[in-house]
Motif scaffolding. Structure first.
Motif, PDB file in Angstrom:
ATOM      1  N   VAL A 174       2.830   5.463  -7.417  1.00 28.04           N
ATOM      2  CA  VAL A 174       1.750   5.598  -8.396  1.00 28.04           C
ATOM      3  C   VAL A 174       0.852   6.785  -8.094  1.00 28.04           C
ATOM      4  CG1 VAL A 174      -0.235   4.472  -9.459  1.00 28.04           C
ATOM      5  CG2 VAL A 174       1.769   3.107  -8.815  1.00 28.04           C
ATOM      6  N   THR A 175       0.287   6.797  -6.895  1.00 26.82           N
ATOM      7  CA  THR A 175      -0.709   7.800  -6.564  1.00 26.82           C
ATOM      8  C   THR A 175      -0.127   9.212  -6.503  1.00 26.82           C
ATOM      9  OG1 THR A 175      -1.852   6.127  -5.246  1.00 26.82           O
ATOM     10  CG2 THR A 175      -2.533   8.419  -4.944  1.00 26.82           C
ATOM     11  N   LYS A 176       1.024   9.351  -5.852  1.00 25.47           N
ATOM     12  CA  LYS A 176       1.546  10.696  -5.609  1.00 25.47           C
ATOM     13  C   LYS A 176       2.791  11.047  -6.409  1.00 25.47           C
ATOM     14  CE  LYS A 176      -0.351  11.220  -0.943  1.00 25.47           C
ATOM     15  NZ  LYS A 176      -0.051  11.482   0.492  1.00 25.47           N
ATOM     16  N   TYR A 177       3.720  10.130  -6.463  1.00 23.71           N
ATOM     17  CA  TYR A 177       5.026  10.510  -7.006  1.00 23.71           C
ATOM     18  C   TYR A 177       5.487   9.523  -8.080  1.00 23.71           C
ATOM     19  CZ  TYR A 177       4.916  13.141  -2.645  1.00 23.71           C
ATOM     20  OH  TYR A 177       4.553  13.953  -1.616  1.00 23.71           O
ATOM     21  N   SER A 178       4.787   9.502  -9.204  1.00 23.86           N
ATOM     22  CA  SER A 178       5.163   8.566 -10.269  1.00 23.86           C
ATOM     23  C   SER A 178       6.562   8.844 -10.791  1.00 23.86           C
ATOM     24  CB  SER A 178       4.158   8.633 -11.416  1.00 23.86           C
ATOM     25  OG  SER A 178       4.121   9.939 -11.973  1.00 23.86           O
ATOM     26  N   SER A 180       9.412   6.428  -9.724  1.00 24.35           N
ATOM     27  CA  SER A 180       9.352   4.999 -10.037  1.00 24.35           C
ATOM     28  C   SER A 180      10.429   4.593 -11.039  1.00 24.35           C
ATOM     29  CB  SER A 180       7.970   4.624 -10.576  1.00 24.35           C
ATOM     30  OG  SER A 180       7.668   5.361 -11.745  1.00 24.35           O
ATOM     31  N   LYS A 214       2.519   1.654  -3.426  1.00 23.42           N
ATOM     32  CA  LYS A 214       1.582   2.154  -4.436  1.00 23.42           C
ATOM     33  C   LYS A 214       1.345   3.646  -4.257  1.00 23.42           C
ATOM     34  CE  LYS A 214      -3.081   1.592  -6.313  1.00 23.42           C
ATOM     35  NZ  LYS A 214      -4.358   0.851  -6.207  1.00 23.42           N
ATOM     36  N   GLU A 215       1.169   4.070  -3.014  1.00 20.81           N
ATOM     37  CA  GLU A 215       0.935   5.488  -2.753  1.00 20.81           C
ATOM     38  C   GLU A 215       2.125   6.326  -3.200  1.00 20.81           C
ATOM     39  OE1 GLU A 215      -0.129   8.542   0.956  1.00 20.81           O
ATOM     40  OE2 GLU A 215       0.243   6.412   1.334  1.00 20.81           O
ATOM     41  N   ASP A 236       0.821  -1.209   0.000  1.00 22.10           N
ATOM     42  CA  ASP A 236       0.000   0.000   0.000  1.00 22.10           C
ATOM     43  C   ASP A 236       0.856   1.260   0.000  1.00 22.10           C
ATOM     44  OD1 ASP A 236      -2.316  -1.487   0.001  1.00 22.10           O
ATOM     45  OD2 ASP A 236      -2.530  -1.465   2.191  1.00 22.10           O
TER      46      ASP A 236
END
Length: 350
Positions: free
Chosen positions: A110-114, A117, A106-107, A103
């Motif tokens: 993906v959700t906040k700071y792609s 990655s 992913k946060e 989790d």
């Protein structure tokens, strides 16, 4: 079965986790994500985030020795219990943040700071992946978006899965037949070699999806000989997996990269050359058969050569098709093997 699994675990015990974890995160999808701390810790105007807790280590080496045991995931689990799902470690000169929760990963990614990655690979993986010429390890850029879209359209998407179902059905039939022969051939009391069965059948499936056929042999010009199916598997899968967990100590101490490490360099480049030689032979075989009108199954290679909505280079085609072979051959195989191991330990679930 337990003996087989113990051999499987022991076979990888000599590899340092610093390389193995990168490989696992890139190809196996386990929920351990390593992110270089190259970003500022500012959230907004002047406000600073508290740094994550640091795992105590040794001078110069950091936490390297703590990650060298046979089951390093236990160290991560232990640290997560003590320090929480986010903490930092040092591997030599490198400082990294560990996200020990799916989790949280992913946060963050993906959700906040792609933008964070981006994959930082070991020296071995940079060579073996052709400089990140794979969907699994590519940075988020135009190549990644094009390659992923075409992989989904040709192999992993809904319509593609329906089209390839005949191959999966053949795999199930093949596995079932091997088990039936084992049970009825006077070997019922002997251990079942799940690894041998799954490995062979899954490699056949991956070849059908990737190049349209389960190739029994192919002439490899650069090797000067015809490679059998077993040798193709060894070069495309086994040698690559062994190479991927090779450790170049210079990865941990980049300020010493000027010191040569000839044994490591020669081995990794040899593995990559052999892989590309076999993939070149498989691509040429496909082109020749296609040109002569031989009826073939729809494959990822055929899609990249004649139907892709971008123009991959020859090197990119070989790398992308190889990626689909090794991931179908190894990732699914390891998952299935572990599933059977867990079943063998829990008769009530059987």
């Amino acid at each position: 079965m337990e003996t087989t699994m113990q051999q499987f675990l022991n076979s990888s015990s000599s590899a340092w986790f610093a390389a193995a974890a990168v490989l696992a995160a890139a190809l196996f999808g386990i929920p351990l994500f390593f992110i270089s701390r190259r970003h500022e810790k500012k959230r907004s105007s002047g406000s600073l985030l508290l740094p994550p807790p640091e795992i105590p280590g040794l001078p110069l080496l950091g936490n390297l020795l703590q990650l060298k045991e046979k089951k390093p995931f236990k160290a991560f689990t232990k640290w997560a219990e003590e320090y929480g799902p986010i903490y930092s470690i040092k591997t030599g000169a490198n400082k990294m943040v560990v996200l020990n929760s799916a989790d949280v990963a992913k946060e963050a990614m993906v959700t906040k700071y792609s933008s964070i990655s981006t994959r930082k690979l070991s020296k071995a993986l940079m060579v073996l992946t052709g400089g990140k010429t794979m969907v699994a390890v590519s940075d988020y850029n135009d190549f990644y978006k094009n390659a992923k879209r075409n992989l989904l359209n040709s192999t992993l998407g809904g319509n593609a899965l329906k089209r390839h179902r005949v191959h999966r059905d053949a795999l199930i039939d093949g596995v079932s037949e091997r088990f039936r022969v084992h049970a009825g051939g006077g070997h019922a009391s002997e251990p079942v070699d799940f690894r041998g069965v799954f490995q062979s059948e899954l490699f056949g499936l991956s070849m059908k999806q990737a190049v349209g056929e389960d190739v029994e042999s192919v002439h490899v010009e650069e090797l000067g000989r015809t490679a059998s199916r077993d040798e193709i598997f060894r070069i495309l899968v086994e040698d690559q997996m062994e190479g991927a967990i090779e450790v170049d100590w210079r990865d941990f101490f980049p300020y010493l990269r000027w010191i040569p490490n000839k044994g490591f360099t020669d081995k990794i480049h040899r593995v990559h050359r052999n892989t590309m030689a076999v993939m070149k032979a498989l691509v040429e075989r496909h082109k020749q058969r296609f040109a002569t009108g031989v009826e073939m199954n729809k494959s990822y290679l055929q899609h990249l050569l004649f139907e892709a909505d971008f123009a991959p280079s020859e090197e990119q085609v070989r790398m992308l098709v190889w990626e689909s072979i090794i991931e179908a051959s190894d990732t699914t195989f390891v998952t299935t093997e572990w599933a059977m191991y867990e079943l063998s330990k829990h008769p009530q679930i059987q």
